[in-house]
Design a protein around this motif. Sequence first.
Motif, mmCIF file in Angstrom:
data_model
loop_
_atom_site.group_PDB
_atom_site.id
_atom_site.type_symbol
_atom_site.label_atom_id
_atom_site.label_comp_id
_atom_site.label_asym_id
_atom_site.label_seq_id
_atom_site.Cartn_x
_atom_site.Cartn_y
_atom_site.Cartn_z
ATOM 1 N N VAL A 6 13.456 19.855 16.868
ATOM 2 C CA VAL A 6 13.745 18.423 16.997
ATOM 3 C C VAL A 6 14.552 17.944 15.805
ATOM 4 C CG1 VAL A 6 12.716 16.117 17.074
ATOM 5 C CG2 VAL A 6 11.781 17.953 18.494
ATOM 6 N N GLU A 7 14.224 18.419 14.621
ATOM 7 C CA GLU A 7 14.961 18.003 13.426
ATOM 8 C C GLU A 7 16.433 18.417 13.519
ATOM 9 O OE1 GLU A 7 14.291 17.949 8.629
ATOM 10 O OE2 GLU A 7 13.619 19.720 9.727
ATOM 11 N N GLU A 8 16.695 19.587 14.103
ATOM 12 C CA GLU A 8 18.078 20.068 14.222
ATOM 13 C C GLU A 8 18.936 19.180 15.126
ATOM 14 O OE1 GLU A 8 17.776 24.136 15.481
ATOM 15 O OE2 GLU A 8 17.144 24.819 13.501
ATOM 16 N N VAL A 9 18.345 18.587 16.160
ATOM 17 C CA VAL A 9 19.136 17.738 17.054
ATOM 18 C C VAL A 9 19.093 16.269 16.677
ATOM 19 C CG1 VAL A 9 18.982 19.318 19.004
ATOM 20 C CG2 VAL A 9 17.305 17.496 18.781
ATOM 21 N N THR A 10 18.219 15.911 15.730
ATOM 22 C CA THR A 10 18.114 14.524 15.275
ATOM 23 C C THR A 10 19.028 14.333 14.075
ATOM 24 O OG1 THR A 10 15.804 14.512 15.945
ATOM 25 C CG2 THR A 10 16.526 12.718 14.535
ATOM 26 N N LYS A 11 20.043 13.521 14.238
ATOM 27 C CA LYS A 11 21.000 13.288 13.150
ATOM 28 C C LYS A 11 20.555 12.166 12.220
ATOM 29 C CE LYS A 11 23.732 16.358 14.833
ATOM 30 N NZ LYS A 11 23.540 17.694 14.396
ATOM 31 N N ASP A 12 19.633 11.347 12.683
ATOM 32 C CA ASP A 12 19.171 10.186 11.922
ATOM 33 C C ASP A 12 17.787 10.485 11.348
ATOM 34 O OD1 ASP A 12 18.241 7.737 11.015
ATOM 35 O OD2 ASP A 12 18.855 6.637 12.799
ATOM 36 N N ASN A 13 17.689 10.546 10.028
ATOM 37 C CA ASN A 13 16.413 10.872 9.378
ATOM 38 C C ASN A 13 15.316 9.873 9.712
ATOM 39 O OD1 ASN A 13 17.259 13.231 8.184
ATOM 40 N ND2 ASN A 13 17.823 12.260 6.255
ATOM 41 N N SER A 14 15.669 8.601 9.918
ATOM 42 C CA SER A 14 14.638 7.610 10.247
ATOM 43 C C SER A 14 14.050 7.884 11.633
ATOM 44 C CB SER A 14 15.183 6.189 10.154
ATOM 45 O OG SER A 14 16.138 5.942 11.152
ATOM 46 N N LYS A 15 14.886 8.374 12.553
ATOM 47 C CA LYS A 15 14.369 8.725 13.880
ATOM 48 C C LYS A 15 13.459 9.943 13.794
ATOM 49 C CE LYS A 15 17.968 6.723 16.708
ATOM 50 N NZ LYS A 15 19.003 6.944 17.717
ATOM 51 N N PHE A 16 13.823 10.907 12.959
ATOM 52 C CA PHE A 16 12.961 12.070 12.805
ATOM 53 C C PHE A 16 11.641 11.674 12.150
ATOM 54 C CE2 PHE A 16 11.496 15.975 10.634
ATOM 55 C CZ PHE A 16 11.245 16.718 11.774
#
Length: 99
Positions: A6-16
């Motif tokens: 999930v972290e690899e496809v999440t570009k926004d740290n706040s969303k992760f």
Amino acid sequence: MIFTSVEEVTKDNSKFKDFLDISNVIIDYHNQYGEIYENANFNDFLMIIPVNFSTMVSGFLCGLENETNASTVRITRHVLSEYGLKVMSDLKKLNPVHD
């Protein structure tokens, strides 16, 4: 595997971070299950994390999907879904030693 994917496809740290926060709610619910319900069911207890994580991951990834990352997100969602099904299948084979 789940968090890394999930972290690899999440570009926004706040969303992760939101993803991690929701994960912690599921884990806390699982850990408190026996305390919340006096007649806690063994199978329900085992399935809390995989069922809720599968649903959360699928919904989270659907929310991330856009035109530029659609194929990557869909592949990630499929792989994690298959992984979740395998975990649930393996957990169904467990039996309590002392019921």
